[in-house]
Design an enzyme around this catalytic site. Structure first.
Site, short mmCIF file in Angstrom:
data_model
loop_
_atom_site.label_atom_id
_atom_site.label_comp_id
_atom_site.label_asym_id
_atom_site.label_seq_id
_atom_site.Cartn_x
_atom_site.Cartn_y
_atom_site.Cartn_z
N HIS A 130 18.75 -16.13 -3.18
CA HIS A 130 18.52 -16.70 -4.52
C HIS A 130 18.71 -15.55 -5.52
CE1 HIS A 130 16.05 -18.24 -7.87
NE2 HIS A 130 16.16 -19.44 -7.33
N GLN A 212 10.81 -20.30 0.21
CA GLN A 212 11.08 -21.59 0.85
C GLN A 212 10.41 -21.71 2.21
OE1 GLN A 212 12.48 -24.11 -0.59
NE2 GLN A 212 13.17 -23.05 -2.43
#
Ligand code: 7TS
Length: 415
Positions: A130, A212
């Protein structure tokens, strides 16, 4: 109609009843929330804990001798202990509260940069990170003259471990390894422990982006043996604006503070300041007390359930959705690793993800479209964006089937 239980002991109805938002209608249709990787929904207990703080014990923490301040401090520190236990950290003072994963990684990059990096050094990330686990390291590398390198990603959306090995084991200049535990775009569960073990042998400091992973895996920082582990509260059924940076005590003691201000000091003179003990050295200013208390409740809420059963349920949804989506003509799933959480990114020939997302929204189905803050990964797979569905413990097989049918219908309209 009652939602079908995919596994006998799983109380899907009971779980759904705890999320008030699931009763909302979107465009006149029952909300189907498949954007849990962006932020998860919140159970009533979390919403209540946050508002109860404001209604009954609102006061600043670690400051006053008065009753409310003491109660607020106790509630916040109870949340820290709940998180310590949840991630199996050795000490509560290894749990630093931040505003989210982004802040946690910026803290890590600023502190480690100053402590470790010099000209010619290398920081290794991966090609599926990310932007929050790319840009802070770019800033640190630029500042100290270091080089950022990335582990390449295979066609199935996994780390190319042979190249990872050479980036870590064969480079005496590699000082920091910063990689995600789970990919937000592909859903891949990365072999974090395997890589950390190799990095440790070379004395490389390891940072894990667990944004996550926290809601879906059993995160055990001592077993992983990582030095730093970052996550957000809002992706794990907790409030937005909350996050954690776990750090191994010996490293946190050596790392310089990131932000200066109230409560992070021991003494201040106009010439020089000294730092408070852990974790307060890294917690300048008034924290998001209500949010932290809510996060503690989210962690307790998750622990009151069988996490194993939640993971199994989500995995069955993943398998069901994968099978269903692959029956759609021209649909390609990006991210086909063996080990995945309930995240599916896909692209469809002749259909723009934005148009599909808009049509699904008309049916009350919330999905994310775009690059998911992983532009290098989009480049790797030759797409500008994808449609992404991401599951949580409260999603049902009926919702999955509805989403597949709505996607099929939308594709016919858009082609
Ligand atoms: N790292 C990963 C792996 C993420 O998935 C995210 C957010 C972050 C870092 C940043 O977290 P934040 O809480 O500080 O914003 N990911 C997503 C996403 O996939 N869709 O919206 C946000």
């Amino acid at each position: 109609m009652k939602p079908a239980a995919l596994i006998p002991a799983y109380d899907i109805e009971g779980i759904r009843a705890q999320f008030p938002i699931l009763k909302e209608l979107v465009h006149g249709k029952p909300l189907v929330y498949f954007d849990n990787a962006a932020t998860s929904q919140k159970p009533r207990r979390v919403i209540k804990a946050e508002s109860a703080y404001y209604a009954t014990i609102n006061a600043n923490v670690h400051r006053g001798v008065h009753t409310l301040s003491t109660k607020a401090t106790e509630a916040q520190e109870a949340a820290r202990e709940a998180i310590r236990k949840h991630i199996n950290a050795k000490h509560a003072h290894e749990v630093i509260f931040t505003s989210g994963t982004t802040a946690s990684i910026n803290l890590a990059a600023a502190g480690l940069g100053q402590l470790l990096l010099k000209k010619g050094d290398e920081v290794v990330i991966s090609g599926m990170e990310h932007h929050s686990n790319i840009v802070p390291w770019q800033l640190a590398c630029e500042r100290y003259g270091a080089t950022l390198k990335a582990i390449p990603i295979s066609d199935s959306g996994e780390w190319d471990l042979s190249i990872a090995d050479s980036l870590i084991a064969d480079s005496p200049n590699c000082k920091i390894l910063a990689t995600s535990h789970v990919s937000n775009t592909l859903g891949t569960i990365n072999p974090a422990k395997q890589l950390i073990t190799k990095a440790k042998k070379r004395g490389i400091v390891t940072v894990v982006d667990g944004a996550q992973a926290i809601a879906h895996l059993n995160v055990n920082v001592q077993d992983l043996d990582c030095d730093l582990y970052a996550f957000s509260g809002h992706k794990a059924y907790g409030p937005t604006g909350t996050g954690v940076l776990y750090g191994r005590e010996v490293l946190l003691e050596r790392m310089p503070p990131w932000q200066g201000g109230g409560e992070m000091i021991d003494t201040v003179t106009l010439e020089k300041s000294t730092w408070a003990k852990l974790p307060f050295k890294f917690e300048a200013g008034t924290p998001h007390i209500a949010g932290i208390i809510g996060l503690g409740e989210a962690i307790r809420w998750m622990e009151d359930y069988d996490k194993e059963a939640m993971a199994t349920h989500e995995h069955l949804l993943l398998e069901h959705a994968t099978k269903g989506l692959l029956t759609i003509d021209g649909l390609r799933i990006i991210g086909t690793a063996k080990e995945k959480v309930g995240v599916i990114s896909f692209a469809i020939d002749g259909v723009h993800h934005y148009d599909l997302g808009t049509l699904l929204d008309q049916q009350g189905i919330a999905v994310r479209t775009g690059h998911h803050c992983t532009q290098p990964l989009m480049g790797r797979f030759g797409v500008s964006g994808t449609t992404r569905v991401s599951f949580a413990c409260f999603n049902t097989v009926e919702e999955v089937e509805g989403m597949v049918a709505a996607t099929r219908k939308a594709v016919k309209m858009l082609r």
